[in-house]
Design an enzyme around this catalytic site. Structure first.
Site, PDB file in Angstrom:
ATOM      1  N   HIS A   1       0.790  -1.227   0.000  1.00 42.46           N
ATOM      2  CA  HIS A   1       0.000   0.000   0.000  1.00 42.46           C
ATOM      3  C   HIS A   1       0.827   1.283   0.000  1.00 42.46           C
ATOM      4  CE1 HIS A   1      -3.376   2.518   0.289  1.00 42.46           C
ATOM      5  NE2 HIS A   1      -4.069   1.919   1.217  1.00 42.46           N
TER       6      HIS A   1
ATOM      7  N   TYR B   1     -14.453   6.579   9.124  1.00 38.74           N
ATOM      8  CA  TYR B   1     -13.447   7.092   8.185  1.00 38.74           C
ATOM      9  C   TYR B   1     -13.875   6.682   6.784  1.00 38.74           C
ATOM     10  CZ  TYR B   1      -8.717   7.231   5.989  1.00 38.74           C
ATOM     11  OH  TYR B   1      -7.630   7.476   5.197  1.00 38.74           O
TER      12      TYR B   1
ATOM     13  N   THR C   1      -4.598  11.048  -0.196  1.00 36.29           N
ATOM     14  CA  THR C   1      -5.952  10.882   0.333  1.00 36.29           C
ATOM     15  C   THR C   1      -6.234  11.889   1.443  1.00 36.29           C
ATOM     16  OG1 THR C   1      -5.234   9.258   1.981  1.00 36.29           O
ATOM     17  CG2 THR C   1      -5.978   8.407  -0.160  1.00 36.29           C
TER      18      THR C   1
END
Length: 781
Positions: A475, A595, A608
């Site tokens: 990630h 979230y 993000t």
């Protein structure tokens, strides 16, 4: 234990398929030619991106017109030409130079000056135009004349056919939000969780006021200074402190997975499927290397940042004792993949002697040979579980890596690791049977069987015996939409033309060019000492324990989709968020800090931002749904109000006006300057009980709609991730066309109150109940 060596075995392929005894001079000529090709594309793209949004044609046209004017001497251009001759005097282009040479020199000089001014004028004008975010708050069909005029200006100022990274220089930098706005936004998001008059909220307000008066504005000014010179004021810190400094194991905690087609399966032959997937993905890589993938545009006008694509291939997260490092290998040094089968690792060169990607059939034959060959070599259990080391906590894995691979007496261990980490991707053939059940496919994609995924690599391509396929992605190098975009190229082509890829037996169609691999696959063998074997076995048991603790449920809700939701005049994403709040409240009897991930790629190097979807309006809607005496009309009004507020919050996050990345950056600066803020520490460490994300779908332009009957079973269910909080849920969802919604719900079995199956059942019931509100009611009401 195995000796330190590299075993090279010859695949039993068709006669003449392998290339033997290549001529040295011919090899040198080919290598030189391929180097020239790489340099050509790199130089061309550097020039093209450096000149964008202008073009070299602008210089040529300007120079030609000026030359024509100077030779023609039209009366109406007398003032202009006299100024050009004055420019010649300034540049010392005098009468001593022949007239026929002097005119082109003047024209070129003027053309260059004009071109440079035009370049920077257009670039800064485009950056200023793209800083406007008012278009996000206006639906496409009801945009104001001002926004329409703005969009026209953006298209006029933008260059023609930008390459992958052309728009980067014109993207605006993300602004630092006002401190007061961020603090108010934070308090507003926590009020519904604790209650307006709760002591906790009063304490947060007191801490926020004290922070603002004491060190808040000092940290804010430092952050603003950084935002002036850094490409992005938070992205580098986000990557470093959130990802690379995290010591948690990568599987479940950080990495994510992407599934292949939902129901459509073009072949049951895993080697053939791998041959096509790898071949097509390598073609996408070549397009990316040559910058032939056009940048993504929102509403066909607004470009998004493409910087994350630079590390999509040939990237490895190298563990460190304190902090990891992302290492990216250039294409010139990364021309192979690693294939993992039955615990054995094989190096496979994926380009032929002319530099072309190996064909699907050649790759299939190589993969099938590897699968067969890997079963013929004895291997200890410990050696077959080597990949389990990458599932450990990062500090522990870093120490093992240093001791047994970098400082080991067995030099082959270091060479083995260098070969693996420099690979384009890892291809893994899983021998464990996996059904077509979405949840089982998801679990194998997220954590595998404990020994078949090298979690440090940018992407692992996992192939099951049934022909199913999944991608496991690290990630830290990029966010999920990036690799999802790249793999969409592969999925779309496979779904659109399966008969042109596979024959009636499920094998890849033969290559008419009779392509040959450049060399045989190499089976990499390394030395496994007794102490290393013990470490591997412990890591494997650790991995199995974590895998067993994951409770993942993936389902396809096909009773309705975003087509129906749009008829309710509600944002589909906001609708699903309200459904999640309702489902959680019904199951647990309380609200959860939630979230939702939003992208900030409208800014240079953006990644993000957090959308805090639990608002007071959302709570009012949920409570109204749970109140027996409340009528449907009021519930619909509350739903639309909550959805509108959520949509505004989402747009604010995209526009760089969220609060979480701002607070995080302030916290980093505070720690760097030696300040301790209890307010920042307490608010940033609140657990995200519901961690949610909507997955992008159909990012490619001009792709067949997944709503067409022939493609409905071809759409990918998307992917998912593990829960962020041990006592919470990870929820990923994809609004796949107008007729279905895919949900991925994860939690931990060790948590006392979570249950992914029950939560999914509540989601389904909430979807039905919210839709029932509109049955018999006018959607325009």
């Amino acid at each position: 234990m195995a000796e330190a060596r590299v075993a090279v075995s010859e695949p039993k392929l068709a006669a003449g398929q392998m290339q033997e005894g290549r001529d040295t001079l011919r090899d040198a000529a080919r290598a030189w030619r391929k180097s020239l090709v790489r340099r050509f594309f790199a130089t061309r793209n550097s020039i093209y991106n450096g000149l964008w949004p202008t073009h070299i044609y602008n210089l040529m046209v300007t120079t030609g017109l000026v030359t024509l004017l100077l030779f023609w001497h039209p009366a109406w251009a007398g003032g202009f030409t006299s100024r050009l001759w004055h420019l010649a005097e300034v540049l010392n282009i005098g009468d001593s130079i022949p007239y026929t040479i002097r005119v082109p020199l003047v024209a070129i000089a003027f053309g260059l000056i004009f071109f440079i001014l035009l370049l920077y004028l257009r670039r800064y004008a485009l950056r200023a135009l793209l800083s406007y975010k008012g278009w996000m708050y206006q639906p496409p069909r009801t945009q104001s004349w001002t926004t329409l005029a703005w969009g026209l200006l953006v298209k006029i100022v933008s260059g023609y056919k930008p390459s992958t990274y052309s728009c980067q220089a014109a993207l605006p930098r993300m602004p630092v939000p006002p401190l007061r706005r961020t603090l108010d936004q934070l308090i507003d998001s926590l009020t519904p969780l604790y209650g307006q008059d709760s002591g906790q909220v009063r304490e947060f307000k007191r801490q926020a006021a004290e922070f603002e008066k004491s060190i808040g504005y000092k940290l804010q000014r430092v952050l603003q200074l950084k935002s002036w010179w850094a490409p992005n004021y938070v992205t580098d810190w986000w990557e470093k402190y959130v990802y690379l400094m995290s010591r948690s194991p990568l599987p479940i905690n950080s990495n994510y997975y992407i599934l292949d087609h939902s129901y459509f399966k073009p072949t049951s032959n895993p080697a053939a499927r791998a041959g096509y997937i790898v071949h097509h993905l390598l073609r996408v890589k070549r397009m990316l290397d040559r910058e032939q993938i056009e940048p993504l545009l929102i509403r066909s006008t607004i470009p998004v940042c493409m910087s994350q694509y630079e590390r999509a291939f040939s990237t490895t997260r190298v563990p460190g004792e304190d902090i990891d490092e992302l290492v990216h290998y250039p294409s010139s040094k990364s021309k192979h993949i690693i294939v993992l089968s039955s615990g054995h690792y094989y190096k496979v060169d994926v380009y032929d002697s002319d530099g072309a990607v190996l064909s699907t059939r050649v790759l299939e034959d190589l993969f099938q040979w590897i699968v067969d060959d890997s079963k013929q070599h004895d291997i200890s259990q410990s050696e077959s579980r080597l990949a389990a080391l990458t599932a450990l906590e990062r500090t522990k894995w870093a120490k093992i890596r240093r001791q047994h691979f970098l400082e080991s007496e067995a030099s082959a261990n270091k060479d083995f690791l260098a070969t693996l980490e420099s690979a384009i991707n890892v291809v893994s053939f899983c021998s464990d049977p996996v059904s077509d059940d979405f949840s089982e496919r998801g679990k194998m994609g997220l954590h595998g069987n404990g020994r078949n995924i090298w979690f440090d690599k940018n992407a692992n391509l996992i192939f099951h015996p049934s022909g199913r396929f999944a991608v496991h992605c690290e990630h830290s190098w990029a966010d999920a939409p990036v690799f999802a975009h790249l793999i969409e190229f592969v999925y779309t082509a496979e779904a659109a033309n399966p008969d042109k890829i596979y024959d009636s037996c499920g094998r890849c169609l033969p290559d008419p060019a009779a392509q040959k691999p450049i060399r045989q696959p190499e089976r990499l063998v390394w030395r496994c000492s007794e102490s290393l074997a013990n470490e591997i076995d412990d890591a494997y048991q650790f991995s199995l324990k974590n895998n067993a603790d994951l409770d993942l449920v993936v389902r396809d809700f096909n009773e309705y989709g975003k087509g129906v939701i749009k008829c309710f005049k509600v944002s589909p994403d906001a609708y699903v968020q309200m459904v999640l709040h309702l489902a959680y409240y019904r199951m647990h009897g309380k609200f959860a800090l939630t979230y939702e991930s939003s992208m900030t790629r409208l800014f240079l190097c953006g990644r993000t931002e957090t959308v805090r979807s639990l608002t007071q309006s959302a709570c009012d809607f949920v409570l109204a749904m749970c109140a027996k005496e409340c009528d449907s009309g009021l519930r619909i009004r509350l739903l639309r109000r909550a959805a509108d507020e959520h949509q505004t919050s989402y747009r604010n996050a995209m526009a760089g006006l969220g609060c979480d990345r701002h607070l995080f950056a302030l916290y980093v600066i505070g720690r760097g300057l030696g300040y301790e803020s209890e307010f920042l520490k307490s608010t940033l460490t609140l657990p995200w009980i519901l961690s949610t994300s909507q997955q992008p779908q159909q990012q490619l332009a001009d792709t067949p709609s997944c709503d067409l009957p022939e493609f409905r079973d071809c759409v990918s269910p998307g992917g998912g991730f593990g829960p962020v909080a041990d006592q919470g849920y990870g929820v990923s969802y994809m609004l796949a066309g107008d007729f279905r919604i895919f949900f991925h719900v994860s939690s931990k079995r060790s948590a006392a109150d979570t249950d992914s199956t029950r939560f999914m059942d509540h989601i389904y019931q909430a979807l039905r109940d919210v839709k029932a509100l509109f049955d018999g009611h006018s959607t325009a009401a």
